[in-house]
Design a protein around this motif. Sequence first.
Motif, PDB file in Angstrom:
ATOM      1  N   ASN A  63       0.776  -1.241   0.000  1.00  0.00           N
ATOM      2  CA  ASN A  63       0.000   0.000   0.000  1.00  0.00           C
ATOM      3  C   ASN A  63       0.807   1.290   0.000  1.00  0.00           C
ATOM      4  OD1 ASN A  63      -2.896  -1.051   0.358  1.00  0.00           O
ATOM      5  ND2 ASN A  63      -1.830  -2.090   2.033  1.00  0.00           N
ATOM      6  N   GLN A  64       2.135   1.205   0.101  1.00  0.00           N
ATOM      7  CA  GLN A  64       2.926   2.435   0.225  1.00  0.00           C
ATOM      8  C   GLN A  64       3.055   3.212  -1.085  1.00  0.00           C
ATOM      9  OE1 GLN A  64       7.160   2.049   0.922  1.00  0.00           O
ATOM     10  NE2 GLN A  64       7.181  -0.037   0.115  1.00  0.00           N
ATOM     11  N   LEU A  65       2.854   2.520  -2.209  1.00  0.00           N
ATOM     12  CA  LEU A  65       2.958   3.180  -3.509  1.00  0.00           C
ATOM     13  C   LEU A  65       1.572   3.340  -4.132  1.00  0.00           C
ATOM     14  CD1 LEU A  65       6.050   1.310  -5.011  1.00  0.00           C
ATOM     15  CD2 LEU A  65       5.991   3.634  -4.113  1.00  0.00           C
ATOM     16  N   PRO A  66       1.406   4.319  -5.015  1.00  0.00           N
ATOM     17  CA  PRO A  66       0.116   4.479  -5.694  1.00  0.00           C
ATOM     18  C   PRO A  66      -0.251   3.238  -6.498  1.00  0.00           C
ATOM     19  CG  PRO A  66       1.511   6.413  -6.036  1.00  0.00           C
ATOM     20  CD  PRO A  66       2.376   5.367  -5.399  1.00  0.00           C
ATOM     21  N   LEU A  67      -1.539   3.088  -6.790  1.00  0.00           N
ATOM     22  CA  LEU A  67      -1.982   1.983  -7.637  1.00  0.00           C
ATOM     23  C   LEU A  67      -1.213   1.975  -8.948  1.00  0.00           C
ATOM     24  CD1 LEU A  67      -5.877   1.843  -7.304  1.00  0.00           C
ATOM     25  CD2 LEU A  67      -4.282  -0.053  -6.937  1.00  0.00           C
ATOM     26  N   GLN A  77      14.046   3.361  -7.363  1.00  0.00           N
ATOM     27  CA  GLN A  77      14.578   2.509  -6.313  1.00  0.00           C
ATOM     28  C   GLN A  77      13.471   1.733  -5.602  1.00  0.00           C
ATOM     29  OE1 GLN A  77      17.601   1.504  -5.548  1.00  0.00           O
ATOM     30  NE2 GLN A  77      16.688   0.238  -3.945  1.00  0.00           N
ATOM     31  N   LYS A  78      12.330   2.403  -5.364  1.00  0.00           N
ATOM     32  CA  LYS A  78      11.218   1.707  -4.703  1.00  0.00           C
ATOM     33  C   LYS A  78      10.623   0.638  -5.619  1.00  0.00           C
ATOM     34  CE  LYS A  78       9.754   5.209  -1.391  1.00  0.00           C
ATOM     35  NZ  LYS A  78       8.624   6.016  -0.868  1.00  0.00           N
ATOM     36  N   ILE A  79      10.632   0.913  -6.929  1.00  0.00           N
ATOM     37  CA  ILE A  79      10.078  -0.059  -7.878  1.00  0.00           C
ATOM     38  C   ILE A  79      10.974  -1.286  -7.961  1.00  0.00           C
ATOM     39  CG2 ILE A  79       9.577  -0.477 -10.322  1.00  0.00           C
ATOM     40  CD1 ILE A  79       8.758   2.497 -10.502  1.00  0.00           C
ATOM     41  N   GLY A  82      12.028  -3.030  -4.235  1.00  0.00           N
ATOM     42  CA  GLY A  82      10.982  -3.549  -3.364  1.00  0.00           C
ATOM     43  C   GLY A  82      10.836  -5.056  -3.438  1.00  0.00           C
ATOM     44  N   GLU A  83       9.934  -5.569  -2.612  1.00  0.00           N
ATOM     45  CA  GLU A  83       9.715  -7.015  -2.546  1.00  0.00           C
ATOM     46  C   GLU A  83       8.877  -7.532  -3.715  1.00  0.00           C
ATOM     47  OE1 GLU A  83      11.043  -9.157  -0.337  1.00  0.00           O
ATOM     48  OE2 GLU A  83      12.198  -7.436   0.374  1.00  0.00           O
ATOM     49  N   ILE A  84       8.099  -6.648  -4.340  1.00  0.00           N
ATOM     50  CA  ILE A  84       7.246  -7.077  -5.453  1.00  0.00           C
ATOM     51  C   ILE A  84       8.080  -7.100  -6.726  1.00  0.00           C
ATOM     52  CG2 ILE A  84       5.165  -6.562  -6.801  1.00  0.00           C
ATOM     53  CD1 ILE A  84       4.031  -5.157  -4.347  1.00  0.00           C
ATOM     54  N   LYS A  85       8.308  -8.283  -7.260  1.00  0.00           N
ATOM     55  CA  LYS A  85       9.228  -8.459  -8.386  1.00  0.00           C
ATOM     56  C   LYS A  85       8.511  -8.649  -9.724  1.00  0.00           C
ATOM     57  CE  LYS A  85      12.832  -8.162  -5.776  1.00  0.00           C
ATOM     58  NZ  LYS A  85      13.644  -6.910  -5.803  1.00  0.00           N
ATOM     59  N   PHE A 113      -4.845  -6.437  -8.409  1.00  0.00           N
ATOM     60  CA  PHE A 113      -3.549  -7.103  -8.239  1.00  0.00           C
ATOM     61  C   PHE A 113      -2.630  -6.377  -7.249  1.00  0.00           C
ATOM     62  CE2 PHE A 113      -5.149  -8.076 -12.496  1.00  0.00           C
ATOM     63  CZ  PHE A 113      -5.140  -9.468 -12.455  1.00  0.00           C
ATOM     64  N   ARG A 114      -3.223  -5.566  -6.400  1.00  0.00           N
ATOM     65  CA  ARG A 114      -2.419  -4.832  -5.423  1.00  0.00           C
ATOM     66  C   ARG A 114      -1.688  -5.821  -4.516  1.00  0.00           C
ATOM     67  NH1 ARG A 114      -4.325   0.644  -2.940  1.00  0.00           N
ATOM     68  NH2 ARG A 114      -2.346   1.493  -3.657  1.00  0.00           N
ATOM     69  N   GLY A 115      -0.400  -5.604  -4.360  1.00  0.00           N
ATOM     70  CA  GLY A 115       0.413  -6.487  -3.543  1.00  0.00           C
ATOM     71  C   GLY A 115       1.017  -7.650  -4.315  1.00  0.00           C
ATOM     72  N   LYS A 116       0.568  -7.860  -5.562  1.00  0.00           N
ATOM     73  CA  LYS A 116       1.078  -8.966  -6.374  1.00  0.00           C
ATOM     74  C   LYS A 116       1.964  -8.464  -7.511  1.00  0.00           C
ATOM     75  CE  LYS A 116      -1.582 -12.489  -7.209  1.00  0.00           C
ATOM     76  NZ  LYS A 116      -2.682 -13.309  -7.756  1.00  0.00           N
ATOM     77  N   THR A 117       1.560  -7.348  -8.112  1.00  0.00           N
ATOM     78  CA  THR A 117       2.370  -6.742  -9.174  1.00  0.00           C
ATOM     79  C   THR A 117       2.246  -5.234  -9.087  1.00  0.00           C
ATOM     80  OG1 THR A 117       2.646  -6.472 -11.575  1.00  0.00           O
ATOM     81  CG2 THR A 117       0.453  -7.044 -10.802  1.00  0.00           C
TER      82      THR A 117
END
Length: 337
Positions: A63-67, A77-79, A82-85, A113-117
Amino acid sequence: ASFLQVAKTVDGIPFGITSNKDVLKELGVSDDAIVLLKKFDEGRNELTSSIDEASIREFIQSNQLPLVVDFNPQTAQKIFGGEIKVHTLFFGSKKSDDYEKLRGEFQTAAKDFRGKTLFVFVDSDDEENERVLEFFGLKTTEVPAVRLITLKDEMSKFKPESSEITSNVLTTFVKSFFDGTLKPHLLSQEIPEDWDKTPVKVLVGKNFHSVANDKSKTVLVAFVAPWCGHCKQLTPIYEQLGEKYKDSDDVVIAKMDATANELEDIKVQSFPTIKLFPKNSDEVIDYTGARTVEALVSFIDSDGKDGGKAATTEEPAEQQEGEEAEEGEEEPVHEDL
């Protein structure tokens, strides 16, 4: 304790703890909860059950980044860090008449797909994004376009069957990736008419296997990139090698631009990468010796025994930022996009 542990290790987000009744009332919180406040999309998210370190991290990551994240130097760097690959990218022009409509469709699909991609917008009008388009084999004349990339294990890219950008098409596309039914999209240039007319043969995705897997010949292939300094240093040496074997009936010296051509069964992790495909064999041997004509000749004539090792899928250690590769080292295939 879990909240404090997460707070110690997550950068860029201020953390706070409160039991103040006025604050709880202002936030509309009555029970234990983690509340993420933000200035975009829905404005806030809440985690109210199964609160532990793992769930807090997942909650923040999702949830920290916009949809839809706009790709730029600040968000890169956040993209990528991050943990979402898995990233779904929309390449488009903010100046186009249908930009808002297409972005709206993209954002609608992102909700499922929030949290998945991560859904990422790449502005094709920004010159700094030119390398990103090239990386996906796209030209500005080919946008708007959508691509998906996974950075898990081995990097793979995917392309929708339809060029239509609607929430339904996008949802089906991304869902098929997670269902495991989507095949990677492999880049390939067209086969040059004169690909075999010079001592060093030019391979592309479309003719690679017919040449490299020809059991009647020993084939040496250099996988290069046009921007790679070490590849440029190798060029005169490799051309001399081509001259030496140009009249050979059973040895082929070849090269391939691995930034514009991709192979499902061979992943190039650094440039230049040199591989030998020996005659009458299914083996693929990585070259690890010195980049000299003499050493490469010895490698070829020994069927890869001198200066080689069996090909592996392991990635080399990453080069530290600001460090220059030593002579004989390779340049990483993943540059900062």
